[in-house]
Design an enzyme around this catalytic site. Structure first.
Site, short mmCIF file in Angstrom:
data_model
loop_
_atom_site.label_atom_id
_atom_site.label_comp_id
_atom_site.label_asym_id
_atom_site.label_seq_id
_atom_site.Cartn_x
_atom_site.Cartn_y
_atom_site.Cartn_z
N LYS A 115 28.11 -11.56 -5.25
CA LYS A 115 26.93 -10.69 -5.28
C LYS A 115 26.55 -10.17 -3.90
O LYS A 115 25.96 -9.09 -3.78
CB LYS A 115 25.77 -11.44 -5.93
CG LYS A 115 26.01 -11.67 -7.42
CD LYS A 115 24.89 -12.45 -8.07
CE LYS A 115 25.08 -12.51 -9.57
NZ LYS A 115 26.39 -13.04 -9.98
N GLU A 199 16.77 -12.34 -1.88
CA GLU A 199 16.32 -11.00 -2.21
C GLU A 199 14.79 -10.99 -2.29
O GLU A 199 14.19 -12.00 -2.68
CB GLU A 199 16.86 -10.53 -3.56
CG GLU A 199 18.31 -10.13 -3.58
CD GLU A 199 18.73 -9.63 -4.94
OE1 GLU A 199 19.82 -9.06 -5.03
OE2 GLU A 199 17.99 -9.82 -5.92
N ARG A 291 32.49 -7.67 -17.79
CA ARG A 291 32.92 -8.18 -19.09
C ARG A 291 32.04 -7.58 -20.17
O ARG A 291 31.12 -6.81 -19.90
CB ARG A 291 32.81 -9.70 -19.13
CG ARG A 291 31.39 -10.17 -18.76
CD ARG A 291 31.19 -11.64 -18.97
NE ARG A 291 29.96 -12.14 -18.39
CZ ARG A 291 28.75 -12.00 -18.90
NH1 ARG A 291 28.58 -11.34 -20.04
NH2 ARG A 291 27.68 -12.49 -18.29
#
Length: 503
Positions: A115, A199, A291
């Site tokens: 990420k 974050e 996915r």
């Protein structure tokens, strides 16, 4: 492509097999010793045991899965979701063994699986990103400095994470050290990597994701959005499409950025770009899932497109069959995740034998499940046993339909979250579409109270029904009863013809 091995279990394995059967493709199931009687094993054309119950010894065993594929002349492997679905090493091994991997290129997985790396790539592609760190945190002291610089609240996250694992919401400095240490520990045990980053926490956010499809010729389109803000512990419970929060202008802009994000990593196949959207409709890239998503059926329902068939079609080397202008949403779809868990006991998993099962039917009702009467839910895997999906011409009608089918859905022998889902469908913020990711915490007390009421009503109804049955049996078996003096209506006899019970 004549034969596909599904490297997964449960409802997603059955769901993939159904599309393959429609396409005339034979399917191969793999199963652990705990899944010998599972529905995907019974449904497949061929099925082979790959090891003991623990996932690491079976569904995560790359070598044995590839051995089965080669031994039984498999052309392709579909990974479903979870397990090896986002494992770049598995995708690469498939390619090396001459097998088609029904999913993205391993390079794309690696680019978006980390990420921190994904955040950097998205910024370069011009996709809005939540303010945060671009390097792994090295200590709790560094985490404290970053938090002060960004400003509280912040979200501490596992770089290789997903499903809410390795995530900690931090409101003040005193919470940082404990959150840092526990997040690293959970990330290491869940993903084999303890890298974490920070974050800025977006307050009152909506979790909105865009389904995308890409082919090997570089064409990418988006298939509109899904609203995924009903979450408990960062795990989605209810999803819907279209999002009630979305405007047409916002949909166009977010869709454009989702396509740009996918193109930045040369994405092939079906994937999802996830965004956080604040109350002012400013949106930020969150992550990419390389996915098929659990909630993909609601996109299929509003678009009329079978995403598994498109995955297989693309994996075989074909170009996209749709252009962006072909994509039009129709009506409204809602999905509820049905889980074997005890909602009254902190949602603890509730494995056991299904004694009785009644699945709802009717117009606009779809069930993706893998259970049947007499089947024993194993203790080793995720407690989700199925997904209940409804479609209707409007959001209002979809909610009404979902209420009806949740009422009809009956599973006995173990605890499920069906009553809890019914309470969500009765909550005003959900009905009005004015909810965000804090919906569950905000309404926690009301949902618990509603759950208690629902269970009490069910118990009372069962007691009344049992007593009526008892009295009817007494009447039937009385020695002096004749056909001539039996009442015309037993409901009238018991005073129920006016909606009143008198016994």
């Amino acid at each position: 492509m004549k034969k596909v091995l599904i490297a997964n279990r449960g409802e997603i394995a059955v769901r993939v097999m159904r599309s393959c059967r429609e396409m005339g493709i034979r399917t191969v199931a793999v199963f652990s010793e705990a899944d010998r009687a599972a529905k995907h094993v019974l449904y497949a054309d061929e099925a082979y045991c790959i090891g003991p119950a623990p996932s690491k010894d079976s569904y995560l065993n790359i070598d044995i899965i590839l051995e089965v594929a080669k031994e039984h002349a498999v052309d392709a492997i579909h990974p479903g979701y979870g397990f090896l679905s986002e494992n770049a090493a598995f995708a690469r091994r498939c390619r090396e063994e001459g097998l088609i991997f029904v999913g993205p290129l391993p390079e794309s997985m690696e680019a978006m699986g980390d990420k921190i790396s994904a955040r950097i790539k998205m910024k370069k592609a011009g996709v809005p990103v939540v303010p945060g760190t671009e390097e792994p945190l090295k200590s709790a002291e560094e985490a404290i400095r970053v938090c002060k610089a960004i400003g509280f609240p912040v979200m501490l996250k596992a770089s290789m994470g997903g499903g809410g694992k390795g995530m900690r919401l931090i409101y003040k400095e005193e919470e940082v050290k404990e959150a840092y240490e526990s997040a690293k520990s959970e990330s290491l045990s869940s993903f084999g990597d303890d890298t974490v980053y920070i974050e800025k926490f977006v307050e009152e956010p909506h979790h909105i994701e865009f389904q995308i499809l890409g082919d090997m010729e570089g064409n990418v389109i988006h298939l509109c959005e899904r609203e995924c803000s009903v979450q408990r512990r960062n795990q989605k419970i209810v999803e819907e499409s279209p999002s009630p929060f979305m405007t047409e202008a916002l949909r166009r802009e977010m869709g454009k950025q989702a396509v740009a994000a996918a193109k930045a990593v040369n994405y092939v196949g079906a994937g999802t770009i996830e965004f956080l959207v604040d109350k002012h409709r400013n949106f930020y890239f969150l992550e990419m899932n390389t996915r098929l998503q659990v909630e993909h059926p609601i996109t299929e329902e509003v678009l009329g497109i079978d995403l598994v068939k498109e995955q297989i079609f693309i994996a075989y080397g074909n170009p996209l069959r749709y252009k962006q202008e072909d994509i039009m949403q129709r009506g409204h779809a809602i999905e509820c995740r049905i889980c074997a868990e005890d909602a009254e006991n902190n949602f603890m998993p509730s494995p056991g034998v299904i004694r009785h099962l009644v699945e709802p039917t009717g117009l606009g009702v779809r069930i993706d499940s893998y259970v049947y009467e007499g089947y024993e839910i194993p203790i080793y895997y995720d407690p989700m046993i199925g997904k209940l999906i409804v479609w209707a011409t409007s959001r209002r009608y979809a909610i009404e339909r979902m209420r009806r089918v949740l009422y009809e859905y009956k599973i006995t022998g173990l605890k499920t979250n069906i009553s809890y889902l019914r309470c969500i469908m009765e909550t005003s913020d959900f009905i009005k579409g004015t909810y965000d990711t804090q919906f569950i915490p905000k309404h926690a007390d009301r949902l618990r109270q509603g759950l208690a009421v629902t269970d009490e009503e069910t118990e009372n109804m069962a007691i009344i029904a049992a007593y009526i049955d008892y009295l009817m049996n007494l009447n039937e078996n009385a020695p002096d009863t004749t056909a001539d003096d039996r009442p015309i209506s037993r409901w009238r006899e018991f005073g129920l013809h006016k909606g009143v019970l008198r016994i």
